[in-house]
Design an enzyme around this catalytic site. Structure first.
Site, PDB file in Angstrom:
ATOM      1  CE1 TYR A  61      51.960  75.026   6.650  1.00 55.67           C
ATOM      2  CE2 TYR A  61      52.097  77.349   6.136  1.00 55.67           C
ATOM      3  CZ  TYR A  61      52.603  76.228   6.760  1.00 55.67           C
ATOM      4  OH  TYR A  61      53.761  76.321   7.475  1.00 55.67           O
ATOM      5  N   GLY A  77      64.882  77.614  16.872  1.00 52.86           N
ATOM      6  CA  GLY A  77      64.216  78.908  17.043  1.00 52.86           C
ATOM      7  C   GLY A  77      63.258  79.251  15.916  1.00 52.86           C
TER       8      GLY A  77
HETATM    9  C1  LIG Z   1      59.237  79.345   7.468  1.00 51.33           C
HETATM   10  C2  LIG Z   1      58.748  78.279   8.393  1.00 51.33           C
HETATM   11  C3  LIG Z   1      58.294  77.088   7.867  1.00 51.33           C
HETATM   12  C4  LIG Z   1      57.827  76.083   8.717  1.00 51.33           C
HETATM   13  N1  LIG Z   1      57.408  74.908   8.181  1.00 51.33           N
HETATM   14  C5  LIG Z   1      57.033  73.899   8.992  1.00 51.33           C
HETATM   15  C6  LIG Z   1      56.647  72.641   8.440  1.00 51.33           C
HETATM   16  O1  LIG Z   1      56.652  72.430   7.230  1.00 51.33           O
HETATM   17  N2  LIG Z   1      56.280  71.672   9.298  1.00 51.33           N
HETATM   18  C7  LIG Z   1      56.295  71.856  10.648  1.00 51.33           C
HETATM   19  O2  LIG Z   1      55.979  70.924  11.376  1.00 51.33           O
HETATM   20  N3  LIG Z   1      56.622  73.048  11.198  1.00 51.33           N
HETATM   21  C8  LIG Z   1      57.013  74.052  10.408  1.00 51.33           C
HETATM   22  N4  LIG Z   1      57.376  75.260  10.953  1.00 51.33           N
HETATM   23  C9  LIG Z   1      57.348  75.451  12.396  1.00 51.33           C
HETATM   24  C10 LIG Z   1      58.678  75.062  13.099  1.00 51.33           C
HETATM   25  O3  LIG Z   1      59.726  75.002  12.186  1.00 51.33           O
HETATM   26  C11 LIG Z   1      58.512  73.725  13.793  1.00 51.33           C
HETATM   27  O4  LIG Z   1      57.637  73.878  14.880  1.00 51.33           O
HETATM   28  C12 LIG Z   1      59.808  73.085  14.278  1.00 51.33           C
HETATM   29  O5  LIG Z   1      59.544  71.767  14.668  1.00 51.33           O
HETATM   30  C13 LIG Z   1      60.476  73.821  15.418  1.00 51.33           C
HETATM   31  O6  LIG Z   1      61.777  73.285  15.586  1.00 51.33           O
HETATM   32  P1  LIG Z   1      62.940  74.173  16.216  1.00 51.33           P
HETATM   33  O7  LIG Z   1      64.130  73.304  16.366  1.00 51.33           O
HETATM   34  O8  LIG Z   1      63.132  75.395  15.451  1.00 51.33           O
HETATM   35  O9  LIG Z   1      62.322  74.452  17.646  1.00 51.33           O
HETATM   36  P2  LIG Z   1      62.296  75.816  18.466  1.00 51.33           P
HETATM   37  O10 LIG Z   1      61.608  76.861  17.703  1.00 51.33           O
HETATM   38  O11 LIG Z   1      63.641  76.115  18.983  1.00 51.33           O
HETATM   39  O12 LIG Z   1      61.379  75.364  19.688  1.00 51.33           O
HETATM   40  C14 LIG Z   1      60.022  75.042  19.515  1.00 51.33           C
HETATM   41  C15 LIG Z   1      59.482  74.464  20.821  1.00 51.33           C
HETATM   42  O13 LIG Z   1      60.114  73.217  21.084  1.00 51.33           O
HETATM   43  C16 LIG Z   1      60.853  73.257  22.295  1.00 51.33           C
HETATM   44  N5  LIG Z   1      62.096  72.528  22.081  1.00 51.33           N
HETATM   45  C17 LIG Z   1      63.021  72.710  21.101  1.00 51.33           C
HETATM   46  N6  LIG Z   1      64.004  71.801  21.236  1.00 51.33           N
HETATM   47  C18 LIG Z   1      63.693  71.045  22.300  1.00 51.33           C
HETATM   48  C19 LIG Z   1      64.330  69.954  22.961  1.00 51.33           C
HETATM   49  N7  LIG Z   1      65.461  69.430  22.540  1.00 51.33           N
HETATM   50  N8  LIG Z   1      63.718  69.432  24.050  1.00 51.33           N
HETATM   51  C20 LIG Z   1      62.549  69.921  24.513  1.00 51.33           C
HETATM   52  N9  LIG Z   1      61.914  70.950  23.937  1.00 51.33           N
HETATM   53  C21 LIG Z   1      62.476  71.501  22.842  1.00 51.33           C
HETATM   54  C22 LIG Z   1      61.058  74.737  22.600  1.00 51.33           C
HETATM   55  O14 LIG Z   1      61.196  74.978  23.984  1.00 51.33           O
HETATM   56  C23 LIG Z   1      59.788  75.318  22.037  1.00 51.33           C
HETATM   57  O15 LIG Z   1      58.754  75.166  22.966  1.00 51.33           O
HETATM   58  C24 LIG Z   1      57.822  76.296  10.122  1.00 51.33           C
HETATM   59  C25 LIG Z   1      58.287  77.505  10.646  1.00 51.33           C
HETATM   60  C26 LIG Z   1      58.741  78.496   9.786  1.00 51.33           C
HETATM   61  C27 LIG Z   1      59.231  79.787  10.376  1.00 51.33           C
END
Ligand SMILES: Cc1cc2nc3c(=O)[nH]c(=O)nc-3n(C[C@H](O)[C@H](O)[C@H](O)COP(=O)(O)OP(=O)(O)OC[C@H]3O[C@@H](n4cnc5c(N)ncnc54)[C@H](O)[C@@H]3O)c2cc1C
Length: 644
Positions: A560, A222
């Site tokens: 960024y 999330g």
């Molecule tokens: C403070 C902060 C720092 C961040 N830093 C980075 C960084 O350094 N690098 C980076 O790349 N991103 C970063 N992000 C963005 C985010 O963390 C990434 O996009 C991360 O990959 C999302 O993973 P999640 O498990 O939280 O996915 P979610 O937020 O739960 O979902 C993201 C998307 O992926 C889909 N999804 C999730 N799991 C699955 C699954 N198993 N199968 C199919 N679809 C799925 C969801 O439906 C949604 O569309 C950051 C975000 C924040 C808030």
């Protein structure tokens, strides 16, 4: 009485929460059901594209004990970033950080307080605390078909209709999401949350959803910052949030081939801890890695800070299984490379939950590095820091991580210190005299590069020498390990600042892009200039716009931006912010940057998707969608309008 009604009665008898049902109860009932349904117990076996590639390997059945409980709200904030016990607070007019999870925990931050007052001119005695968690009665009633529930019970998949469970899976971490949690109401939240525990359970669930025309939104950690997990407001079908957190086993670790097969719900910190105990690392460390999941990384094409040594997620990925309504998409073997038509892993990478559920991923692992070292270099200005970075990339001698902060961010980072000299800071004592008086750096121009080295001690030593030599050619001065280490620690803490800022009407967030080397400097300048101009035009007097270059490649960099402003009380602050970020994105694209380097498209950046991939590209994506998900079960609305 239907199985659903009977379950409710049993649940009430057992004292189980109003709308929360558990597998064990469901099982007792389903075992006595007359299973005529074709999806009952075990479900329909979906066609598999090729056999599972790791069929010969013994699989571990024990789930990893995650730091994050299934009931996430026990440990994590329901309306902000991160752990409940870790946050910026104001006490007696001074900002401090609570808890002991991070190095600045339990410390007051007088310099940061000064920085906030100077930059945003706020009254620190008048913070606005967010609304408390909504009462159960205030959640919209879930729209769930009884027939679907009946069959779901029989699949042994635990699920919940509880309002808070649904609410906390209805959003990611955009400003918009957090603002609504604090001050508003989401127009649409999932109707039901389900926690399948294996690939097979997901297969059954997807098949059941297809049968009942239920929408599935996969939910990993999330941490999305693109509105990717939020529910389309116009969706009238039942929306099920498929929480992958209970699929978090490391199924096997192959030390010979240096690969590990993991279930997709494992979060970064659990993955690294478990691999580390066996002497390995994936090396994938996005700034969100404490909370984000492996499946989420693949679904969004994530990038980790140490990609120079370990690669981005697409480099780490060897094999992946995705359950779609049309079958399971995966390759039939687990090999380093194939010349076998287009690479379908790349259909799954970046699919953002629109095509199916990623259930298992085989990733590369490496032995833990023998040596890990930090470093930092001060440069007289941003341009010289950038030229040095470009040269490092040209000579391909990047350490695990190399990041260049602009002056604004450098000063902000310096302010996050408890007392002078605490971390061996750059602007204290003799170092300051050396840098400003002897070397003649202007405190309002200078910039800092932070470095992480990982590897064999000899290689690290060699790399350090090379990088400091290159930096010297551009006027860079080594600024010590402590500054470097602190810079990386702050990476995790900075995400907590927005929650405090919102109490004082300051809104903001970060956005990113990738750009060729020859346009990196102009892109940074153009975006900052544009936002400054737009803020002034909108009557916004107190704002911050800063950038850092976080990744280097042969052909360009990742940049960024951090942008925030004090809301002047006119209009809606989030709408104003979103308008300004849109203008910044237009400026990024006009300056040769991409729509996203790693945050993805989601719903936030969808309008620019066609201009990035061409009309034919959009048609190709839609054709893929039609093939894999003809009824649009994965209707989270990301990437491109899914009018199939
Ligand atoms: C403070 C902060 C720092 C961040 N830093 C980075 C960084 O350094 N690098 C980076 O790349 N991103 C970063 N992000 C963005 C985010 O963390 C990434 O996009 C991360 O990959 C999302 O993973 P999640 O498990 O939280 O996915 P979610 O937020 O739960 O979902 C993201 C998307 O992926 C889909 N999804 C999730 N799991 C699955 C699954 N198993 N199968 C199919 N679809 C799925 C969801 O439906 C949604 O569309 C950051 C975000 C924040 C808030």
């Amino acid at each position: 009485m239907s199985a659903d009604d009977r379950l409710k009665v049993v649940a009430r008898h057992l004292g189980v929460g109003k709308n929360v049902f558990h597998t064990s109860i469901a099982m007792q009932l389903c075992s006595s059901e007359n299973k005529t349904s074709d999806t009952a117990q075990g479900g329909v076996v979906l066609p598999q594209i090729g056999p599972s590639s790791d069929a010969r390997k013994p699989r571990r059945s024990k789930p990893v004990k995650s730091v994050i409980p299934k009931n996430r709200q026990e440990l994590l904030k329901w309306n902000g970033w991160g752990y409940k016990d870790s946050k910026f607070v104001v006490e007696n007019g001074i900002v401090s950080f609570t808890g002991n999870r991070y190095a600045i925990g339990n410390l007051s931050l007088p310099y940061f307080t000064e920085w906030v007052l100077e930059k945003f001119d706020v009254d620190l005695n008048s913070g606005k605390i967010a609304d408390p968690v909504p009462k159960q009665d205030n959640f919209p009633s879930p729209i769930v078909d009884a027939g679907f529930l009946d069959e779901l019970h029989c699949l042994q998949i635990s699920f919940s209709l509880d309002g808070v469970d649904r609410l906390i899976r209805s959003h990611g971490h955009t400003l918009h999401d957090i603002f609504i949690l604090r001050e508003g109401t989401f127009e649409r939240i999932p109707d039901i949350v389900a926690w399948p525990e294996s690939h097979d359970a997901v297969v059954n669930l997807v098949q059941l959803a297809e049968k009942h025309d239920i929408v599935i939104i996969p939910f990993g950690g999330g941490t999305s910052v693109s509105k990717a997990v939020s529910c389309p407001r116009e969706e009238t079908r039942t929306i099920l949030s498929l929480d992958t957190s209970q699929m978090n086993r490391i199924l096997w670790l192959d030390q010979e081939n240096l690969v590990a097969c993991c279930e997709a719900g494992i979060v970064g910190q659990d993955l690294e801890r478990e691999l580390g105990q066996q002497g390995f690392t994936s090396g994938h460390e996005p700034d969100s890695y404490e909370f984000s999941s492996l499946g989420g990384w693949v679904a969004t094409r994530a990038s980790g800070m140490k990609k120079n040594v370990y690669g981005n997620i697409e480099d780490l990925l060897v094999h992946v299984r995705m359950v779609t309504p049309s079958g399971v998409l995966e390759k039939s073997c687990q090999v380093p490379r194939m010349s076998c038509g287009p690479d379908f892993n790349h259909v799954i990478l970046g699919s953002e939950g629109t095509l199916g559920v990623i259930t298992e991923v085989i990733i590369k692992v490496r032995p833990l590095p023998q040596c890990k070292k930090y470093g930092s270099i001060a440069f007289p200005n941003f341009e010289s820091g950038l030229l040095s970075m470009r040269e490092v990339a040209k000579q391909r001698c990047q350490p695990a991580s190399i990041r260049l902060m602009d002056n604004e961010q450098f000063k902000f980072g310096q302010s996050l210190r408890p007392v002078p000299g605490y971390f061996g800071l750059l602007l204290d004592g003799l170092k300051k005299i050396y840098i400003t008086k002897i070397k003649g750096f202007d405190v309002n121009q200078m910039c800092v590069t932070t470095l992480v080295f990982e590897g064999d001690p000899k290689d690290v030593e060699h790399q350090e020498k090379k990088i400091y030599d290159i930096a010297a050619q551009y006027g860079g001065i080594p600024a010590g390990e402590a500054n470097g280490e602190r810079g990386y620690m702050l990476t995790f803490v900075i995400a907590y600042i927005r929650d405090l800022a919102m109490e004082y009407n300051i809104v903001g967030e970060s956005f990113e892009t990738s750009v060729s080397w020859d346009r990196t400097l102009s892109l940074c300048n153009n975006v900052k200039h544009r936002l400054k101009k737009e803020c002034e035009a909108a009557g916004i007097r107190h704002f911050m716009i800063s950038c850092r270059v976080t990744q280097t490649y042969d052909v360009g960099s990742c940049v960024y931006f951090y942008f925030g402003f004090k809301w002047n009380g006119v209009g809606n602050p989030v709408t104003t912010y979103e308008h300004l970020e849109e203008l910044a994105r237009d400026e990024i694209l006009a300056s040769g940057g991409s729509l996203s380097h790693h945050h993805g498209v989601g719903k936030l950046r969808m309008r620019w998707f066609p201009s990035q991939v061409s009309k034919l590209g959009v048609e190709l994506y839609r054709a893929t969608k039609r093939q894999l998900d003809p009824k649009n079960i994965f209707a989270n609305g990301n990437i491109s309008k899914q009018n199939l």
